[in-house]
Design a protein around this motif. Sequence first.
Motif, short mmCIF file in Angstrom:
data_model
loop_
_atom_site.label_atom_id
_atom_site.label_comp_id
_atom_site.label_asym_id
_atom_site.label_seq_id
_atom_site.Cartn_x
_atom_site.Cartn_y
_atom_site.Cartn_z
N GLU A 1 -7.21 -9.92 -6.24
CA GLU A 1 -7.46 -10.55 -4.95
C GLU A 1 -6.30 -10.34 -3.98
O GLU A 1 -6.52 -10.07 -2.78
CB GLU A 1 -7.69 -12.06 -5.17
N GLU A 2 -5.05 -10.45 -4.47
CA GLU A 2 -3.88 -10.32 -3.61
C GLU A 2 -3.69 -8.91 -3.07
O GLU A 2 -2.95 -8.69 -2.11
CB GLU A 2 -2.62 -10.75 -4.38
N LEU A 3 -4.36 -7.92 -3.70
CA LEU A 3 -4.15 -6.53 -3.29
C LEU A 3 -5.34 -5.94 -2.55
O LEU A 3 -5.37 -4.74 -2.29
CB LEU A 3 -3.85 -5.67 -4.54
N ARG A 4 -6.32 -6.76 -2.19
CA ARG A 4 -7.50 -6.21 -1.53
C ARG A 4 -7.18 -5.69 -0.14
O ARG A 4 -7.78 -4.70 0.32
CB ARG A 4 -8.60 -7.27 -1.48
N GLY A 5 -6.26 -6.33 0.57
CA GLY A 5 -5.85 -5.81 1.87
C GLY A 5 -5.18 -4.45 1.72
O GLY A 5 -5.45 -3.52 2.50
N SER A 6 -4.32 -4.32 0.73
CA SER A 6 -3.66 -3.04 0.48
C SER A 6 -4.67 -2.00 0.01
O SER A 6 -4.56 -0.80 0.35
CB SER A 6 -2.56 -3.21 -0.57
N ALA A 7 -5.68 -2.43 -0.77
CA ALA A 7 -6.71 -1.50 -1.25
C ALA A 7 -7.48 -0.90 -0.09
O ALA A 7 -7.78 0.31 -0.06
CB ALA A 7 -7.65 -2.22 -2.21
N ALA A 8 -7.81 -1.73 0.92
CA ALA A 8 -8.53 -1.23 2.10
C ALA A 8 -7.69 -0.21 2.86
O ALA A 8 -8.22 0.78 3.40
CB ALA A 8 -8.91 -2.39 3.01
N ILE A 9 -6.38 -0.42 2.90
CA ILE A 9 -5.47 0.52 3.58
C ILE A 9 -5.45 1.85 2.82
O ILE A 9 -5.55 2.93 3.42
CB ILE A 9 -4.06 -0.07 3.67
N LEU A 10 -5.33 1.78 1.49
CA LEU A 10 -5.27 3.01 0.69
C LEU A 10 -6.55 3.81 0.82
O LEU A 10 -6.52 5.06 0.84
CB LEU A 10 -5.01 2.65 -0.78
N ARG A 11 -7.68 3.14 0.88
CA ARG A 11 -8.96 3.84 0.97
C ARG A 11 -9.03 4.71 2.23
O ARG A 11 -9.65 5.79 2.24
CB ARG A 11 -10.11 2.84 0.96
N SER A 12 -8.38 4.26 3.30
CA SER A 12 -8.49 4.97 4.59
C SER A 12 -7.26 5.78 4.93
O SER A 12 -7.11 6.22 6.08
CB SER A 12 -8.78 3.95 5.70
N GLN A 13 -6.37 6.02 3.98
CA GLN A 13 -5.10 6.68 4.31
C GLN A 13 -5.27 8.15 4.74
O GLN A 13 -4.38 8.71 5.38
CB GLN A 13 -4.12 6.58 3.14
N ALA B 1 0.83 -1.21 0.00
CA ALA B 1 0.00 0.00 0.00
C ALA B 1 0.86 1.26 0.00
O ALA B 1 0.56 2.24 -0.70
CB ALA B 1 -0.93 -0.02 1.21
N ALA B 2 1.95 1.24 0.77
CA ALA B 2 2.84 2.40 0.82
C ALA B 2 3.51 2.64 -0.53
O ALA B 2 3.68 3.79 -0.97
CB ALA B 2 3.88 2.21 1.91
N LEU B 3 3.90 1.55 -1.21
CA LEU B 3 4.51 1.71 -2.54
C LEU B 3 3.54 2.35 -3.52
O LEU B 3 3.96 3.10 -4.43
CB LEU B 3 4.96 0.35 -3.07
N LEU B 4 2.24 2.08 -3.35
CA LEU B 4 1.23 2.55 -4.30
C LEU B 4 0.34 3.66 -3.71
O LEU B 4 -0.74 3.92 -4.25
CB LEU B 4 0.35 1.37 -4.72
N HIS B 5 0.80 4.33 -2.65
CA HIS B 5 -0.11 5.26 -1.97
C HIS B 5 -0.49 6.47 -2.81
O HIS B 5 -1.48 7.15 -2.52
CB HIS B 5 0.50 5.71 -0.63
#
Length: 441
Positions: free
Chosen positions: A283-295, A237-241
């Motif tokens: 599918e592998e990035l859904r956890g990171s997607a949830a993090i980005l949504r709330s950054q 998520a940080a790499l793609l923030h």
Amino acid sequence: MNQSAIASTTTTATLLCVDDEPNILSALRRLFRSSGYRVLTAESGSLGLEILEREPVDLVISDMRMPVMDGARFLAQVRRRWPDTLRVLLTGYSDIGAIQDAINCGEIYRYITKPWEDHDIVLLVRHGLERRQLEMEKGRLEALTARQNEELKALNQSLEAKVEARTRQLRAEHNATVAANNKLKQNFVTTIKILSSMIELRAHNQPGHARLVADLSRQIALALGLEARESQDVFIAALLHDIGKIGFDDKLLATPLTQLHGEALGQFRKHPVRAAELLMPLEELRGSAAILRSQLERFDGTGFPEGTAGLAIPVGARILAVAADYYNLQQGAMVQRHLRPEGARSLIVGASGTRYDPNVVAAFRQIVEGGGKGDTTGVELLSGELLPGMVLARDLVSRDGLMLLSADHVLDARMIQQVQDFETKSARRLSIWVRPPRNTG
């Protein structure tokens, strides 16, 4: 073998009667033929041996007293040459020594004295043949068992060899699958890093900005005791923030956050949602997607897009907010001036409990104030000091922010030469951090 089978076998047996008296032979022939046996006769031991050479015989009845070759000598030869043929001695006198010779040399089954009782001699022969048949059947079964045991032993050995070979094959396939899976994971992270570098080119960030944010985020996650999968989600998520800013115009990208107003500020506040939408199909990035949504959520509940507060904000988003803002403050992305690291750290600590999670801020302070390097272990070497088998401890990045090789890449002679050629052509020395060669023993 059942009793009916034994009876059938014994009644069709072949008997050989040997006696120098024709009337004795005639009497024996009549007696045993009436009982269903096949009867052969010989008037001397030599003639008896000739018959045995031509005919298969189950039982021999021999008189003891015969000229030239007596019964004991005859039966001794029968035992030596046809050991499976049952032997019975017929004697008409009480010569204990002769009977003993017959027993010792001919190993006779029984002896019968003349005159005999028909019923007794028929019963003796029948019992003898039954016994012989049982012994032969026993021998056959023992031989069959021995052969089957050998076959079973060979089969077991073959099965063991096949199982061992299959086990080796499965182990090799498993190792190959694990290696392929690890390679896919490594390639996946490398692809994310390449995508992050491309985003940086568009977002006007300083080279390596996303990797700095990602490294700090992962260190905070480790300090807070997050599991490996959660730490990986935070790192990606940080790499793609900044991926949600991909559609921003140059003016919006160059404007510090505190200078944004109206429509521009509204557009900026939507970039976390856009980032999450871009990553959700994977599918592998859904956890990171949830993090980005709330950054952009704030710990006091005044953030965006939902105004989530406190621990309801995903822990990865609380970590990313601190790490991203720390470097954004230094690069002028939040305020007009570029703050020094200690100034950025002071602002973050001052916003603990309002903008940021106090626990995350405490872990952040422990890392930046302690000068920790987290998991960026290794030593820095010149390109001329590199050896095949060394492993990159950090991403190899050019001065322009281009990622040349990802961390954990195993160097070989060809790759080392390419790194040295790149330095020569660019006239710039690369920062190369490596670990010792991997143990391949």
